[in-house]
Enzyme design. Structure first.
Site, PDB file in Angstrom:
ATOM      1  N   LYS A  22       0.834  -1.206   0.000  1.00 56.99           N
ATOM      2  CA  LYS A  22       0.000   0.000   0.000  1.00 56.99           C
ATOM      3  C   LYS A  22       0.868   1.255   0.000  1.00 56.99           C
ATOM      4  O   LYS A  22       0.682   2.168  -0.808  1.00 56.99           O
ATOM      5  CB  LYS A  22      -0.906   0.003   1.242  1.00 56.99           C
ATOM      6  CG  LYS A  22      -1.553   1.344   1.527  1.00 56.99           C
ATOM      7  CD  LYS A  22      -2.421   1.302   2.769  1.00 56.99           C
ATOM      8  CE  LYS A  22      -1.704   1.556   4.064  1.00 56.99           C
ATOM      9  NZ  LYS A  22      -1.430   2.963   4.371  1.00 56.99           N
ATOM     10  N   ASN A  23       1.831   1.305   0.926  1.00 59.69           N
ATOM     11  CA  ASN A  23       2.601   2.544   1.074  1.00 59.69           C
ATOM     12  C   ASN A  23       3.516   2.813  -0.122  1.00 59.69           C
ATOM     13  O   ASN A  23       3.815   3.972  -0.409  1.00 59.69           O
ATOM     14  CB  ASN A  23       3.415   2.522   2.372  1.00 59.69           C
ATOM     15  CG  ASN A  23       2.517   2.708   3.585  1.00 59.69           C
ATOM     16  OD1 ASN A  23       1.345   3.045   3.443  1.00 59.69           O
ATOM     17  ND2 ASN A  23       3.066   2.481   4.768  1.00 59.69           N
ATOM     18  N   ARG A  94      -3.468  11.041   4.817  1.00 59.43           N
ATOM     19  CA  ARG A  94      -2.281  11.902   4.881  1.00 59.43           C
ATOM     20  C   ARG A  94      -1.374  11.821   3.655  1.00 59.43           C
ATOM     21  O   ARG A  94      -0.744  12.795   3.261  1.00 59.43           O
ATOM     22  CB  ARG A  94      -1.429  11.487   6.072  1.00 59.43           C
ATOM     23  CG  ARG A  94      -1.650  12.216   7.311  1.00 59.43           C
ATOM     24  CD  ARG A  94      -0.684  11.673   8.337  1.00 59.43           C
ATOM     25  NE  ARG A  94       0.708  11.937   7.958  1.00 59.43           N
ATOM     26  CZ  ARG A  94       1.315  13.091   8.124  1.00 59.43           C
ATOM     27  NH1 ARG A  94       0.689  14.098   8.668  1.00 59.43           N
ATOM     28  NH2 ARG A  94       2.569  13.246   7.751  1.00 59.43           N
ATOM     29  N   CYS A 118      -4.193  13.506  13.352  1.00 56.21           N
ATOM     30  CA  CYS A 118      -4.220  12.077  13.045  1.00 56.21           C
ATOM     31  C   CYS A 118      -4.232  11.312  14.349  1.00 56.21           C
ATOM     32  O   CYS A 118      -3.687  11.765  15.347  1.00 56.21           O
ATOM     33  CB  CYS A 118      -3.002  11.726  12.223  1.00 56.21           C
ATOM     34  SG  CYS A 118      -2.833   9.982  11.951  1.00 56.21           S
ATOM     35  N   ARG A 123       1.914  14.413  13.755  1.00 55.26           N
ATOM     36  CA  ARG A 123       2.305  14.156  12.368  1.00 55.26           C
ATOM     37  C   ARG A 123       2.278  15.393  11.463  1.00 55.26           C
ATOM     38  O   ARG A 123       1.486  15.481  10.521  1.00 55.26           O
ATOM     39  CB  ARG A 123       1.442  13.048  11.764  1.00 55.26           C
ATOM     40  CG  ARG A 123       1.557  11.763  12.518  1.00 55.26           C
ATOM     41  CD  ARG A 123       0.819  10.640  11.845  1.00 55.26           C
ATOM     42  NE  ARG A 123       1.550  10.052  10.747  1.00 55.26           N
ATOM     43  CZ  ARG A 123       1.106   9.015  10.035  1.00 55.26           C
ATOM     44  NH1 ARG A 123      -0.046   8.478  10.295  1.00 55.26           N
ATOM     45  NH2 ARG A 123       1.833   8.528   9.059  1.00 55.26           N
ATOM     46  N   LEU A 127       8.643  19.028   7.284  1.00 55.86           N
ATOM     47  CA  LEU A 127       9.846  18.583   6.553  1.00 55.86           C
ATOM     48  C   LEU A 127       9.593  18.572   5.043  1.00 55.86           C
ATOM     49  O   LEU A 127      10.485  18.896   4.257  1.00 55.86           O
ATOM     50  CB  LEU A 127      10.281  17.179   6.993  1.00 55.86           C
ATOM     51  CG  LEU A 127      10.718  16.996   8.433  1.00 55.86           C
ATOM     52  CD1 LEU A 127      11.235  15.573   8.652  1.00 55.86           C
ATOM     53  CD2 LEU A 127      11.810  17.994   8.809  1.00 55.86           C
ATOM     54  N   ASP A 308       5.034   0.190  12.054  1.00 54.41           N
ATOM     55  CA  ASP A 308       3.771  -0.345  11.540  1.00 54.41           C
ATOM     56  C   ASP A 308       3.544  -1.812  11.920  1.00 54.41           C
ATOM     57  O   ASP A 308       2.495  -2.376  11.586  1.00 54.41           O
ATOM     58  CB  ASP A 308       3.704  -0.194  10.016  1.00 54.41           C
ATOM     59  CG  ASP A 308       3.423   1.245   9.594  1.00 54.41           C
ATOM     60  OD1 ASP A 308       3.130   2.073  10.467  1.00 54.41           O
ATOM     61  OD2 ASP A 308       3.500   1.532   8.382  1.00 54.41           O
ATOM     62  N   ILE A 330       8.954   6.253  16.833  1.00 54.08           N
ATOM     63  CA  ILE A 330       8.640   7.007  15.603  1.00 54.08           C
ATOM     64  C   ILE A 330       7.449   7.942  15.829  1.00 54.08           C
ATOM     65  O   ILE A 330       7.491   9.103  15.464  1.00 54.08           O
ATOM     66  CB  ILE A 330       8.323   6.056  14.423  1.00 54.08           C
ATOM     67  CG1 ILE A 330       9.449   5.030  14.243  1.00 54.08           C
ATOM     68  CG2 ILE A 330       8.086   6.841  13.135  1.00 54.08           C
ATOM     69  CD1 ILE A 330      10.770   5.568  13.753  1.00 54.08           C
ATOM     70  N   ARG A 400      -8.575  -0.055   4.754  1.00 54.42           N
ATOM     71  CA  ARG A 400      -7.590   0.885   4.182  1.00 54.42           C
ATOM     72  C   ARG A 400      -6.296   0.154   3.840  1.00 54.42           C
ATOM     73  O   ARG A 400      -5.568   0.588   2.965  1.00 54.42           O
ATOM     74  CB  ARG A 400      -7.257   1.988   5.204  1.00 54.42           C
ATOM     75  CG  ARG A 400      -8.394   2.916   5.493  1.00 54.42           C
ATOM     76  CD  ARG A 400      -7.925   4.037   6.389  1.00 54.42           C
ATOM     77  NE  ARG A 400      -6.754   4.691   5.796  1.00 54.42           N
ATOM     78  CZ  ARG A 400      -6.008   5.591   6.423  1.00 54.42           C
ATOM     79  NH1 ARG A 400      -6.284   5.943   7.642  1.00 54.42           N
ATOM     80  NH2 ARG A 400      -4.992   6.139   5.812  1.00 54.42           N
TER      81      ARG A 400
HETATM   82  C1  UD1 Z   1       5.043   6.506   6.462  1.00 55.06           C
HETATM   83  C2  UD1 Z   1       4.043   5.391   6.305  1.00 55.06           C
HETATM   84  C3  UD1 Z   1       3.523   4.968   7.684  1.00 55.06           C
HETATM   85  C4  UD1 Z   1       4.693   4.613   8.592  1.00 55.06           C
HETATM   86  C5  UD1 Z   1       5.714   5.750   8.634  1.00 55.06           C
HETATM   87  C6  UD1 Z   1       6.973   5.382   9.406  1.00 55.06           C
HETATM   88  C7  UD1 Z   1       3.033   5.901   4.170  1.00 55.06           C
HETATM   89  C8  UD1 Z   1       1.827   6.317   3.414  1.00 55.06           C
HETATM   90  N1  UD1 Z   1       2.930   5.862   5.494  1.00 55.06           N
HETATM   91  O1  UD1 Z   1       4.344   7.612   7.032  1.00 55.06           O
HETATM   92  O2  UD1 Z   1       2.677   3.825   7.510  1.00 55.06           O
HETATM   93  O3  UD1 Z   1       4.205   4.402   9.906  1.00 55.06           O
HETATM   94  O4  UD1 Z   1       6.118   6.085   7.291  1.00 55.06           O
HETATM   95  O5  UD1 Z   1       7.548   4.254   8.888  1.00 55.06           O
HETATM   96  O6  UD1 Z   1       4.051   5.555   3.581  1.00 55.06           O
HETATM   97  N2  UD1 Z   1       7.441  14.126  10.783  1.00 55.06           N
HETATM   98  C9  UD1 Z   1       7.559  15.471  11.070  1.00 55.06           C
HETATM   99  N3  UD1 Z   1       7.470  16.364  10.053  1.00 55.06           N
HETATM  100  C10 UD1 Z   1       7.268  15.980   8.758  1.00 55.06           C
HETATM  101  C11 UD1 Z   1       7.153  14.603   8.453  1.00 55.06           C
HETATM  102  C12 UD1 Z   1       7.245  13.689   9.497  1.00 55.06           C
HETATM  103  O7  UD1 Z   1       7.739  15.855  12.224  1.00 55.06           O
HETATM  104  O8  UD1 Z   1       7.177  16.837   7.873  1.00 55.06           O
HETATM  105  C13 UD1 Z   1       7.553  13.131  11.882  1.00 55.06           C
HETATM  106  C14 UD1 Z   1       6.307  12.279  12.069  1.00 55.06           C
HETATM  107  O9  UD1 Z   1       5.371  12.921  12.898  1.00 55.06           O
HETATM  108  C15 UD1 Z   1       6.901  11.026  12.690  1.00 55.06           C
HETATM  109  C16 UD1 Z   1       8.269  10.905  12.006  1.00 55.06           C
HETATM  110  O10 UD1 Z   1       8.537  12.188  11.476  1.00 55.06           O
HETATM  111  O11 UD1 Z   1       7.101  11.230  14.059  1.00 55.06           O
HETATM  112  C17 UD1 Z   1       8.351   9.891  10.889  1.00 55.06           C
HETATM  113  O12 UD1 Z   1       7.259  10.055  10.029  1.00 55.06           O
HETATM  114  P1  UD1 Z   1       7.334   9.727   8.468  1.00 55.06           P
HETATM  115  O13 UD1 Z   1       8.464   8.776   8.203  1.00 55.06           O
HETATM  116  O14 UD1 Z   1       7.296  10.992   7.708  1.00 55.06           O
HETATM  117  O15 UD1 Z   1       5.963   8.960   8.257  1.00 55.06           O
HETATM  118  P2  UD1 Z   1       4.982   9.072   7.021  1.00 55.06           P
HETATM  119  O16 UD1 Z   1       5.755   9.243   5.768  1.00 55.06           O
HETATM  120  O17 UD1 Z   1       3.875  10.006   7.324  1.00 55.06           O
END
Ligand code: UD1
Length: 422
Positions: A22-23, A94, A118, A123, A127, A308, A330, A400
């Protein structure tokens, strides 16, 4: 609303096919926005999140056709009309933010609603925004939308992330492929889904090196072509079904599974006493007969233990011998399955990002519900081990991320069925 009914206590035997990730698919689909030639994705999972991304791309003027019942998606963006991703769609998922990079790169502007709060923590997307700013996009936050513009195109830059983000790495990759000059991403995410995206973009003509390491280098090109790309197997679905025989007993072979994608998780599972092995067709897990042993788990970016799979692993540790400590590094607030597991007789104490699980001999079935995808499936797994009947409600979360979950589990002998809601 539908619910899922499980009668626990039946050992499992058989094979479960694992779908495309999915991701990975959610990051690959927006790549269509970068080219006016068709992008064909094979091995796509049939899930509601994929339908949401389809709707979003269609709202931007892309054409999406489904072949083979949705396993093949043909995406075409030769006639892109829109640059606005509406709140109504973004709030559902998201990953919608992933259209931002490619839209700014190809169209020079984008308006994307900020994803709302969320269930698994704040989240933010800061970045993503900072990375695109580094490539020269101007960002303005108004009315709940990010208004991004780069009328004369993006230019390559060195971007160092303060911590690893899967989504921000993907968004930057999706933009940098069409930027002028070279982009270097430092502290890039190394997740298999990022590697899959880089491979697909390369098939489209992008120049990318270093995916799967912490430094990715991208040399921008003027245009990208169409391509056909198979979506990598879903390592989270794989890990979830590897846990099923560990919890319920028996042996299950996960077809298409790859141990290299779940090495840290597989190692942890083996330490609980399960037999984990690669087979000619995938990965097999066999319950040795003895009660699982407690293990400690710390979630981390790839190649660490995936966040996950934390909820599902907790379901197993609830019935392990001894005390396990799970540290979630995370996401904040990602133990929402714990209170529901308590209702099934588990003994868990949560303090901030740490959960202490004191294993019990047996869980008891109960009515439970969960507020996110992985939490929901952990309750299904717990139900497989519990005495009596477990009813998991709010199963739209499951839809989902898990294709035909009840069919896959009943095919290996689980007593599980979906009950249609009113
Ligand atoms: C993706 C996966 C999700 C998985 C996560 C971590 C998808 C669609 N989802 O989510 O299933 O749990 O990776 O492996 O691929 N963060 C910030 N600012 C940002 C972006 C992230 O502070 O702009 C923080 C987040 O809140 C979190 C950490 O960074 O604490 C890691 O998140 P991130 O790796 O970005 O997760 P997603 O890409 O949203």
């Amino acid at each position: 609303m539908d619910s899922i009914l499980i009668h626990g206590g039946t050992p499992l035997a058989g094979r479960i096919p694992i779908a495309g990730a999915k991701n990975a698919c959610l990051a690959l689909m927006p790549a269509t926005l970068l080219s006016d030639e068709p992008l064909t994705l094979t091995n796509c999972p049939r899930l509601s999140d994929i339908r949401t991304m389809t709707q979003l791309l269609q709202s931007l003027g892309a054409e999406v056709s489904q072949l083979q019942g949705g396993q093949v998606l043909v995406l075409s963006s030769h006639d892109l009309a829109g640059v606005r991703a509406d709140y109504d769609i973004v709030r559902k998922m998201r990953a919608s933010i992933l259209v931002l990079g490619p839209l700014v790169a190809r169209r020079g502007r984008a308006e994307v609603s900020l994803p709302g709060g969320c269930a698994i923590g704040a989240r933010p997307v800061d970045l993503h925004l900072r990375a695109l700013e580094a490539l020269g996009a101007a960002m303005d936050l108004r009315d709940g939308y990010v208004h991004a513009s780069a009328p004369s195109g993006l230019r390559g830059a060195v971007v160092e992330f303060p911590f690893v983000s899967v989504g921000a790495t993907e968004n930057l990759l999706l933009a940098a492929v069409l930027a002028r000059g070279t982009t270097v991403i430092r502290n890039a995410a190394r997740e298999p889904e990022v590697v899959d995206l880089a491979r697909c973009l390369r098939r489209m003509g992008a120049r990318i090196a270093g995916e799967g390491t912490g430094v990715i280098e991208i040399e921008g090109v003027d245009r990208l072509a169409g391509a056909t790309h198979p979506v990598v197997v879903d390592r989270i679905e794989l890990g979830t079904y590897m846990l099923a025989p560990a919890i319920a007993g028996g042996e299950v072979e996960c077809l298409g599974g790859r141990l290299d994608l779940v090495a840290a998780f597989a190692d942890t599972l083996a330490r609980t006493g399960m037999e984990v092995r690669a087979t000619a067709d995938g990965v097999a897990v066999r319950h040795g007969g003895a009660r699982p042993r407690a293990v400690d788990v710390v979630t981390a970016p790839f190649p660490g233990f995936p966040t996950d799979l934390q909820a599902q692993m907790m379901a197993l540790l609830c019935i392990a011998e001894g005390e396990s400590v799970l540290e979630e590094r995370i996401f904040e607030n990602r133990f929402m399955h714990a209170p529901e597991l308590l209702r099934m007789g588990a003994r868990i104490e949560v303090h901030g990002g740490t959960a202490r699980v004191h294993g019990v001999e047996r869980l008891r079935g109960a009515p439970v519900m969960a507020t996110d995808l992985r939490a929901s499936v952990s309750l299904i797994l717990a139900g497989l081990a519990a005495a009596g009947e477990t009813v998991v409600s709010r199963v739209y979360h499951l839809d989902r991320g898990y294709e035909r979950l009840e069919a896959k589990l009943s095919a290996v002998g689980a007593r599980i069925e979906r009950v249609q809601g009113t």
